[in-house]
Design an enzyme around this catalytic site. Structure first.
Site, PDB file in Angstrom:
ATOM      1  N   ASN A   9      24.583  12.086   2.829  1.00 47.51           N
ATOM      2  CA  ASN A   9      25.005  11.484   4.095  1.00 47.51           C
ATOM      3  C   ASN A   9      25.423  10.045   3.787  1.00 47.51           C
ATOM      4  O   ASN A   9      24.581   9.166   3.655  1.00 47.51           O
ATOM      5  CB  ASN A   9      23.835  11.520   5.089  1.00 47.51           C
ATOM      6  CG  ASN A   9      24.188  10.845   6.400  1.00 47.51           C
ATOM      7  OD1 ASN A   9      25.352  10.525   6.665  1.00 47.51           O
ATOM      8  ND2 ASN A   9      23.183  10.625   7.236  1.00 47.51           N
ATOM      9  N   TRP A  10      26.729   9.857   3.666  1.00 50.61           N
ATOM     10  CA  TRP A  10      27.226   8.516   3.310  1.00 50.61           C
ATOM     11  C   TRP A  10      27.077   7.525   4.450  1.00 50.61           C
ATOM     12  O   TRP A  10      27.179   6.324   4.242  1.00 50.61           O
ATOM     13  CB  TRP A  10      28.706   8.587   2.909  1.00 50.61           C
ATOM     14  CG  TRP A  10      28.979   9.245   1.584  1.00 50.61           C
ATOM     15  CD1 TRP A  10      28.082   9.909   0.777  1.00 50.61           C
ATOM     16  CD2 TRP A  10      30.241   9.304   0.908  1.00 50.61           C
ATOM     17  NE1 TRP A  10      28.718  10.381  -0.351  1.00 50.61           N
ATOM     18  CE2 TRP A  10      30.046  10.019  -0.292  1.00 50.61           C
ATOM     19  CE3 TRP A  10      31.525   8.836   1.206  1.00 50.61           C
ATOM     20  CZ2 TRP A  10      31.085  10.255  -1.199  1.00 50.61           C
ATOM     21  CZ3 TRP A  10      32.556   9.077   0.309  1.00 50.61           C
ATOM     22  CH2 TRP A  10      32.332   9.770  -0.885  1.00 50.61           C
ATOM     23  N   LYS A  11      26.898   8.044   5.664  1.00 47.46           N
ATOM     24  CA  LYS A  11      26.846   7.173   6.851  1.00 47.46           C
ATOM     25  C   LYS A  11      28.115   6.319   6.906  1.00 47.46           C
ATOM     26  O   LYS A  11      29.187   6.790   6.509  1.00 47.46           O
ATOM     27  CB  LYS A  11      25.563   6.337   6.851  1.00 47.46           C
ATOM     28  CG  LYS A  11      24.320   7.199   6.655  1.00 47.46           C
ATOM     29  CD  LYS A  11      23.021   6.476   6.906  1.00 47.46           C
ATOM     30  CE  LYS A  11      21.858   7.420   6.666  1.00 47.46           C
ATOM     31  NZ  LYS A  11      20.550   6.831   6.984  1.00 47.46           N
ATOM     32  N   HIS A  97      21.738  13.289  14.186  1.00 46.46           N
ATOM     33  CA  HIS A  97      21.053  12.341  13.309  1.00 46.46           C
ATOM     34  C   HIS A  97      20.336  11.298  14.166  1.00 46.46           C
ATOM     35  O   HIS A  97      20.828  10.913  15.232  1.00 46.46           O
ATOM     36  CB  HIS A  97      22.065  11.663  12.374  1.00 46.46           C
ATOM     37  CG  HIS A  97      21.380  10.894  11.286  1.00 46.46           C
ATOM     38  ND1 HIS A  97      20.858   9.643  11.489  1.00 46.46           N
ATOM     39  CD2 HIS A  97      21.105  11.216   9.993  1.00 46.46           C
ATOM     40  CE1 HIS A  97      20.292   9.231  10.357  1.00 46.46           C
ATOM     41  NE2 HIS A  97      20.423  10.165   9.442  1.00 46.46           N
ATOM     42  N   GLU A  99      20.116   8.253  13.959  1.00 47.41           N
ATOM     43  CA  GLU A  99      20.927   7.064  14.263  1.00 47.41           C
ATOM     44  C   GLU A  99      21.868   7.347  15.439  1.00 47.41           C
ATOM     45  O   GLU A  99      22.131   6.463  16.260  1.00 47.41           O
ATOM     46  CB  GLU A  99      21.691   6.626  13.007  1.00 47.41           C
ATOM     47  CG  GLU A  99      20.740   6.022  11.977  1.00 47.41           C
ATOM     48  CD  GLU A  99      21.137   6.239  10.521  1.00 47.41           C
ATOM     49  OE1 GLU A  99      22.295   6.577  10.244  1.00 47.41           O
ATOM     50  OE2 GLU A  99      20.244   6.085   9.661  1.00 47.41           O
ATOM     51  N   GLU A 169      13.890  14.887   9.536  1.00 45.97           N
ATOM     52  CA  GLU A 169      13.941  13.514   9.036  1.00 45.97           C
ATOM     53  C   GLU A 169      13.022  12.617   9.864  1.00 45.97           C
ATOM     54  O   GLU A 169      13.418  12.140  10.939  1.00 45.97           O
ATOM     55  CB  GLU A 169      15.372  12.971   9.138  1.00 45.97           C
ATOM     56  CG  GLU A 169      16.385  13.769   8.348  1.00 45.97           C
ATOM     57  CD  GLU A 169      17.613  12.924   8.012  1.00 45.97           C
ATOM     58  OE1 GLU A 169      17.919  12.796   6.824  1.00 45.97           O
ATOM     59  OE2 GLU A 169      18.250  12.390   8.943  1.00 45.97           O
ATOM     60  N   GLY A 175      15.664   5.329   5.207  1.00 47.03           N
ATOM     61  CA  GLY A 175      16.140   4.033   4.743  1.00 47.03           C
ATOM     62  C   GLY A 175      15.039   3.004   4.544  1.00 47.03           C
ATOM     63  O   GLY A 175      15.304   1.814   4.393  1.00 47.03           O
ATOM     64  N   SER A 215      14.450   8.843   2.585  1.00 46.12           N
ATOM     65  CA  SER A 215      14.162   8.229   1.289  1.00 46.12           C
ATOM     66  C   SER A 215      13.979   9.242   0.155  1.00 46.12           C
ATOM     67  O   SER A 215      13.145   9.056  -0.732  1.00 46.12           O
ATOM     68  CB  SER A 215      12.955   7.288   1.385  1.00 46.12           C
ATOM     69  OG  SER A 215      13.213   6.257   2.329  1.00 46.12           O
ATOM     70  N   GLY A 236      20.523   9.878   2.279  1.00 46.48           N
ATOM     71  CA  GLY A 236      21.357   8.734   2.623  1.00 46.48           C
ATOM     72  C   GLY A 236      21.573   7.829   1.418  1.00 46.48           C
ATOM     73  O   GLY A 236      22.439   8.078   0.574  1.00 46.48           O
ATOM     74  N   GLY A 237      20.772   6.796   1.313  1.00 46.49           N
ATOM     75  CA  GLY A 237      20.944   5.763   0.283  1.00 46.49           C
ATOM     76  C   GLY A 237      21.197   6.299  -1.120  1.00 46.49           C
ATOM     77  O   GLY A 237      22.144   5.872  -1.795  1.00 46.49           O
TER      78      GLY A 237
END
Ligand code: PGA
Length: 253
Positions: A9-11, A97, A99, A169, A175, A215, A236-237
């Site tokens: 997930n590059w966001k 998601h 976010e 999640e 994150g 994470s 993500g990260g």
């Protein structure tokens, strides 16, 4: 056997050139996913076509959108519809998601309509759920997350549920560098599978892929994915680093 999935997930990260480079580096890792494994790259809308073209010859890899609108078309400036994504040949879309839920006020009812729109256009949703820290601290996470599934997914037919991908999640792990322990992930995934089984039966519940997100890194993926109900991760990260994400793909069962 249900699919084992590593989803990046590059966001809202990376320039176009950086995105190209990241996919090139990932391909250069030379990973050939096994038949039951799937790698997904959820990239920003303007990069979908580029990513699709780069991954066209790579079996086991697919591109996903990070969101879609609940309507098929119309006067919704700035939005992207499920039929548009399907018309590009896409097969997956991330929905719900945390976010999106937090910053764009997406609630369970809206997500139910997005799920319907995705499915009716042949897109598999990667449906995200998960509790905030306050709910975890009150030890009320099981009821909270089950309610998210009930409200957004349990109107689906058995056939539709069979192809579903769910990403658990916990918000406190996204994150933050604070990963849920493999045991916490397994407990929640087993619980969610039992909730699905109650509604749809054990056979269908056994075919739903439940990914863990929050994470996930190359260094903890093997332990997380070794759990029987953890069918991969939404990352993500660490997905912004080709070498680390490759490690995560290699950790799939
Ligand atoms: P993270 O994000 O891996 O950076 O914690 C996961 C996600 O939000 O999907």
């Amino acid at each position: 056997m249900r699919k084992q999935i590593a989803a990046a997930n590059w966001k809202m990260n990376l320039s176009y050139a950086e995105g190209v480079q990241l996919i090139d580096k990932l391909i250069a890792e030379g990973i050939a996913p096994a038949a039951q494994q799937q790698v997904l790259l959820a990239v920003p809308f303007p990069y979908l076509d580029m990513a699709s073209q780069k991954l066209a010859g790579q079996s086991g890899y697919a591109v996903a959108a990070q969101n879609c609108h609940q309507k098929a078309s119309g006067a919704y400036t700035g939005e992207v519809s499920a039929p548009m994504l399907a018309s590009m040949g896409l097969k997956y879309v991330v929905l719900g998601h945390s976010e999106r839920r937090e910053y764009f006020r997406e609630d369970d009812a809206l997500l139910a309509s997005k799920v319907d729109m995705a499915l009716s256009n042949g897109l598999t949703p990667v449906f995200c759920c998960g509790e905030p820290l306050s709910v975890r601290e009150a030890d009320a996470q099981n009821a909270y997350v089950a309610e998210q599934l009930r409200n957004s997914l349990f109107h689906l037919s058995a056939d539709q549920m069979t192809g579903m991908v769910i990403a658990y999640e916990p918000i406190w792990a996204i994150g933050t560098g604070r990963t849920a322990s493999a045991e916490q992930a397994q407990d929640m995934h087993a619980w969610l599978r039992s909730v699905i089984a109650e509604q749809y039966g054990a056979s269908i519940a056994g075919q739903v892929s439940i990914l863990y997100g929050g994470s996930v890194k190359g260094s903890n993926a093997v332990e997380l994915f070794s759990k029987p109900d953890v069918d991969g991760g939404l990352v993500g990260g660490a997905s912004l680093d080709a070498v680390d994400f490759a490690k995560i793909i290699r950790a799939l069962k």
